[in-house]
Every structure is written in C-alpha cells, then in structure tokens.
Design a protein around this motif. Structure first.
Motif, short mmCIF file in Angstrom:
data_model
loop_
_atom_site.label_atom_id
_atom_site.label_comp_id
_atom_site.label_asym_id
_atom_site.label_seq_id
_atom_site.Cartn_x
_atom_site.Cartn_y
_atom_site.Cartn_z
N MET A 1 1.13 12.48 -27.83
CA MET A 1 1.83 11.78 -26.92
C MET A 1 1.65 12.13 -25.75
O MET A 1 1.76 11.30 -24.53
CB MET A 1 3.32 11.77 -27.62
N ARG A 2 1.67 13.56 -25.36
CA ARG A 2 1.56 13.79 -23.98
C ARG A 2 0.36 13.55 -23.30
O ARG A 2 0.24 12.93 -22.24
CB ARG A 2 1.94 15.47 -24.01
N ILE A 3 -0.94 13.76 -24.02
CA ILE A 3 -2.16 13.46 -23.36
C ILE A 3 -2.13 11.83 -23.37
O ILE A 3 -2.65 11.31 -22.48
CB ILE A 3 -3.20 14.00 -24.34
N GLY A 4 -1.79 10.86 -24.36
CA GLY A 4 -1.64 9.46 -24.23
C GLY A 4 -0.99 9.09 -23.01
O GLY A 4 -1.40 8.17 -22.18
N VAL A 5 0.06 9.50 -22.88
CA VAL A 5 1.04 9.17 -21.60
C VAL A 5 0.29 9.42 -20.36
O VAL A 5 0.06 8.68 -19.35
CB VAL A 5 2.28 9.68 -21.63
N GLY A 6 -0.25 10.85 -20.20
CA GLY A 6 -1.11 11.04 -19.05
C GLY A 6 -2.18 10.11 -18.80
O GLY A 6 -2.45 9.87 -17.60
N ILE A 7 -3.01 9.77 -19.88
CA ILE A 7 -4.17 9.10 -19.58
C ILE A 7 -3.73 7.63 -19.31
O ILE A 7 -4.14 6.93 -17.99
CB ILE A 7 -4.83 8.81 -20.79
N TRP B 1 0.60 -1.13 0.04
CA TRP B 1 0.04 -0.01 -0.09
C TRP B 1 0.79 1.02 -0.01
O TRP B 1 0.58 2.30 -0.52
CB TRP B 1 -0.81 0.00 1.28
N LEU B 2 1.92 1.34 0.72
CA LEU B 2 2.77 2.43 0.63
C LEU B 2 3.30 2.64 -0.80
O LEU B 2 3.29 3.81 -1.16
CB LEU B 2 3.85 2.33 1.68
N ALA B 3 3.91 1.73 -1.32
CA ALA B 3 4.24 1.63 -2.92
C ALA B 3 3.16 2.16 -3.53
O ALA B 3 3.47 2.94 -4.73
CB ALA B 3 4.80 0.48 -3.07
N ALA B 4 2.00 1.56 -3.72
CA ALA B 4 0.70 2.17 -4.39
C ALA B 4 0.59 3.46 -4.15
O ALA B 4 0.18 4.26 -5.16
CB ALA B 4 -0.26 1.17 -4.01
N LEU B 5 0.65 4.04 -3.02
CA LEU B 5 0.30 5.29 -2.63
C LEU B 5 1.45 6.23 -3.22
O LEU B 5 1.13 7.25 -3.98
CB LEU B 5 0.24 5.67 -1.13
N TRP B 6 2.74 5.77 -3.04
CA TRP B 6 3.82 6.54 -3.78
C TRP B 6 3.56 6.57 -5.30
O TRP B 6 3.49 7.83 -6.05
CB TRP B 6 4.98 6.00 -3.76
N ILE B 7 3.17 5.46 -5.87
CA ILE B 7 2.93 5.39 -7.39
C ILE B 7 1.73 6.32 -7.91
O ILE B 7 1.92 7.12 -8.89
CB ILE B 7 2.34 3.85 -7.87
N ALA B 8 0.68 6.32 -7.01
CA ALA B 8 -0.58 6.99 -7.27
C ALA B 8 -0.17 8.49 -7.40
O ALA B 8 -0.50 9.46 -8.08
CB ALA B 8 -1.80 6.91 -6.72
N TRP B 9 0.41 8.97 -6.16
CA TRP B 9 0.80 10.51 -5.89
C TRP B 9 1.74 10.80 -7.03
O TRP B 9 1.33 12.01 -7.44
CB TRP B 9 1.34 10.50 -4.60
N LEU C 1 2.46 9.84 -10.06
CA LEU C 1 1.69 9.83 -11.23
C LEU C 1 0.84 11.18 -11.48
O LEU C 1 0.54 11.69 -12.31
CB LEU C 1 1.24 8.67 -11.88
N LEU C 2 -0.11 11.26 -10.42
CA LEU C 2 -1.24 12.12 -10.75
C LEU C 2 -0.49 13.49 -10.10
O LEU C 2 -1.13 14.49 -10.88
CB LEU C 2 -2.30 11.93 -9.51
N HIS C 3 0.49 13.66 -9.56
CA HIS C 3 1.04 15.19 -9.55
C HIS C 3 1.30 15.76 -10.71
O HIS C 3 1.31 16.65 -11.08
CB HIS C 3 2.20 14.78 -8.53
N TYR C 4 1.92 14.75 -11.63
CA TYR C 4 2.51 15.26 -12.96
C TYR C 4 1.66 15.55 -14.03
O TYR C 4 1.64 15.93 -15.05
CB TYR C 4 3.54 14.43 -13.51
N GLU C 5 0.20 14.94 -13.56
CA GLU C 5 -0.73 15.26 -14.63
C GLU C 5 -1.04 16.56 -14.80
O GLU C 5 -1.57 17.13 -15.93
CB GLU C 5 -2.01 14.36 -14.35
#
Length: 151
Positions: A58-64, A14-22, A24-28
């Motif tokens: 490419m930018r939007i595709g990677v973001g999605i 869960w700690l690793a999952a929270l890092w990933i989500a934070w 990835l979503l931060h850079y959106e």
C-alpha cells in the motif's frame, strides 16, 4: 499595460501545480525508503482494512500514484489529468484520516499531514478547473463523444 485575466489564471494553475508536485514528491522520501513513521501509518491503515502484512504494498502503491500525479501536473498537456489524480490520491488520504484509527493528528503535530492533504486536494481541484478544456478534450478522445464546454 496590464496582464490579461487569462494570464493570471495560467499563472495560478502553475503555482497550484508546483505546490502539488513539491508536496507529493517531498513525502516520497519517507514512503519509498521505509521511514518508520510512514511504515507505522500504513501499518495502521492496512491492519484496519484487514490487509495485515501488506503495509509495504500500500505504501509503495500510494507513492507511485503520487509520483505519477506530480509528473503529470508538471507537463502542460497533462496538467488537468495530474490535478484530478492528485485530488484522487488526496481524497483517499483525507478519507482515511477522518474515518480510520489514524485520526486527523497521527503524529501529534497539530494535523500537519491532514492539513497538507486538504490544501493539495484544493490545488488539484483548482488545476482541474483551470485546465478543464484539457480534461474535456481527453474525455472526447477516450469516449468518442463530444462534450459541451460550459462558458
């Protein structure tokens, strides 16, 4: 009374999952709003790949893909799949930083993006390994073939 090792592994996942989500979503906010730094980065990549004028795609595709990985990694039943998708997206980021004109340090900040991509890739691997039972069950459902689970 001490906590079981299984409980520690679940917490670690869960700690690793929270890092990933934070992460990835931060850079959106940069990818999806057309931030000049993000536009520049993806312009360098698409020009280098020979896809001139397709930076936005490419930018939007990677973001999605990053958003999908962030959501999947936060849902208990799909956490392993989210970890794999995060690894896939970060593999692309790491590859392009290493082999393209972007380089390891495109913003002159000591390679923050590259280092964060490496940490996020490792977190995805950790989640995938700790949730391998989910991934093996998914493989079985998709292929109809059984898979022996390693001890």
């Amino acid at each position: 009374m001490t906590a079981s090792p299984l409980r520690h592994l679940r917490l670690l996942a869960w700690l690793a999952a929270l890092w990933i989500a934070w992460e990835l979503l931060h850079y959106e906010q940069y990818k999806l709003t057309g931030n000049p730094g993000s536009v520049h980065l993806f312009t360098v990549l698409t020009d280098w790949l020979g896809f001139h004028g397709h930076e936005k795609v490419m930018r939007i595709g990677v973001g999605i893909m990053e958003m999908v990985a962030a959501v999947l990694v936060l849902i208990p039943r799909t956490q392993g799949l989210g970890g794999l998708l995060a690894m896939g997206v970060m593999s692309g980021a790491i590859f392009f930083h290493v082999v393209s004109p972007l380089g390891i340090d495109p913003y002159g900040d000591g390679g923050v993006l590259f280092r964060e991509a490496c940490v996020t890739w490792a977190a995805g691997l950790l989640v995938a390994v700790l949730r391998r039972d989910q991934l093996l069950a998914l493989f079985h459902r998709v292929t109809g073939r059984g898979v022996a689970v390693p001890a």
